[in-house]
Enzyme design. Sequence first.
Site, mmCIF file in Angstrom:
data_model
loop_
_atom_site.group_PDB
_atom_site.id
_atom_site.type_symbol
_atom_site.label_atom_id
_atom_site.label_comp_id
_atom_site.label_asym_id
_atom_site.label_seq_id
_atom_site.Cartn_x
_atom_site.Cartn_y
_atom_site.Cartn_z
ATOM 1 N N ASP A 186 -7.028 -5.240 7.432
ATOM 2 C CA ASP A 186 -6.333 -6.112 6.483
ATOM 3 C C ASP A 186 -5.739 -7.355 7.151
ATOM 4 O O ASP A 186 -5.204 -8.233 6.466
ATOM 5 C CB ASP A 186 -5.216 -5.338 5.754
ATOM 6 C CG ASP A 186 -5.777 -4.258 4.840
ATOM 7 O OD1 ASP A 186 -6.985 -4.281 4.557
ATOM 8 O OD2 ASP A 186 -5.002 -3.383 4.418
ATOM 9 N N ARG B 161 -2.030 -10.307 -5.956
ATOM 10 C CA ARG B 161 -2.074 -8.843 -5.977
ATOM 11 C C ARG B 161 -1.198 -8.266 -4.866
ATOM 12 O O ARG B 161 -0.730 -7.133 -4.977
ATOM 13 C CB ARG B 161 -3.514 -8.347 -5.742
ATOM 14 C CG ARG B 161 -4.432 -8.490 -6.930
ATOM 15 C CD ARG B 161 -5.746 -7.772 -6.669
ATOM 16 N NE ARG B 161 -5.483 -6.538 -5.952
ATOM 17 C CZ ARG B 161 -6.193 -6.090 -4.919
ATOM 18 N NH1 ARG B 161 -7.250 -6.742 -4.499
ATOM 19 N NH2 ARG B 161 -5.874 -4.973 -4.327
ATOM 20 N N ASN C 175 0.810 -1.218 0.000
ATOM 21 C CA ASN C 175 0.000 0.000 0.000
ATOM 22 C C ASN C 175 0.847 1.273 0.000
ATOM 23 O O ASN C 175 0.367 2.333 -0.396
ATOM 24 C CB ASN C 175 -1.008 -0.029 1.156
ATOM 25 C CG ASN C 175 -2.107 -1.059 0.883
ATOM 26 O OD1 ASN C 175 -2.286 -1.501 -0.255
ATOM 27 N ND2 ASN C 175 -2.829 -1.456 1.924
#
Length: 428
Positions: free
Chosen positions: A305, A397, A23
């Site tokens: 997360d 991802r 991120n």
Amino acid sequence: MYKFIINGGNKLEGCVSISGAKNAAVAIVAATILCDEPCVLENVPDISDTAICAKILHEMGASINYTNKNTILIDTRNIKSPVVPLELARSMRASSYFLGTLLGRFHEAYVPMPGGCDLGDRPIDQHIKAFDHLGATHEIVNGTVHVKADMLIGNQIYFDFITVGGTINAIFAAVKANGLTIIENAAKEPHIVDLANFLNSMGADIRGAGTDVIKVRGVEYLKGISYGIIPDQIEAGTYMVAAAATRGDVLIKNVIPKHLESITVNLRKMGVKVEEFDDSVRVSVEGPIMKNNVKTMPHPGFPTDMQPQLSTLLTIADGTSIVTDDIFDNRFRYVGELRKMGAEITVKDKIAIIQGVDGLKGAPVKATDLRAGAALIIAGLCSEGITQIDDIFHIERGYECIEEKLQAMGADIKRVYCQPMDSVAITG
Ligand code: EPU
């Protein structure tokens, strides 16, 4: 189509090195649009989200050179148009960052509405509010967001609630605006601090990142630099939980232990031993894994997360645990898959009640999003028998070489290719 096949039951032992933070990387790669010279980014995780971000820049005219799989030389000076290509943008959430960076550079951006993990409705109204406060107008035509400003002028932005993406986009739009922008109720995640450090190293004037008030004084020029991205807090947390779930003993290297505090505290409450060193943590288990009640919160709280991974560990803990996650609408989609493996979980609204069982059993399951996929890997590792995980593109991802890192710690996990509709024979 690739799948993971896991033969569960092996303890994880040895060490694992953590990659750069997804991120942070997706924001920093997008941020290179604001840079007036070429930049070198190091410790970029080799995952599909960062590859797509770099590809978007490339299709827009930037030159992208990988000097190795984790180091990219990016020169965005040849980008001449503020239009982000449709299909690539739709495949990831972080494409919304191109709104802020293109607005900052060209005073205009066209970005298709972002995709990413399906965690329920993911509006960008707070991003738009930030742009509006800096003098931009916006419209949405055929699913593409168009923002435009004659001039960006610093202002006060108060977010209605904490938003990571909104905070990042406000910084992007403010970094070259005229005057001072004050962002209040800002997100405090480690990757926001990393992004501010990156921009400040190039000559930006951003103060207060990591607190809930960030002040950005606009500058005219950002110079090229070499910058190393911080380690991934969530990847580290995922291996911490995997070590605990397999009752293993793992040294997790290249981490910032301070970023892992909320994860460490919760694991310790569950009876897991976590030892902290300067840039590593060691996770091991001696006694039983105990129940725990957890509520996700923005940083420095327990991250959403990490919720699916920790909940998976709670399925094999002693007693009943309650997990509350109301950051997104839909973060319990993996629960149905875990139930196929014998977990006892009921979900009502944003609360899961988890009744610990003696053990999980391997089953064919499907990753519904990135962290759900990570949770299913953990479930497969600590299960009896074979687990087949479909739709692993979600996992790829965000986790670099996950099967290789797990194999090196003793896991029996394979990445296999199957024709669509083929199923792998499950034996043993
Ligand atoms: N929200 C709005 N309007 C907005 C912005 C957010 O309603 O304009 C809502 C969201 O729908 C959500 C909440 O506010 O309910 C928080 O969203 P936030 O903006 O903080 O999240 P994000 O920027 O979309 C990032 C991470 C997510 C992580 C969240 C929360 C990136 C690329 N994504 O998303 O990461 O879960 O912050 O920490 O940084 C992941 O890595 O698996 C992942 C999903």
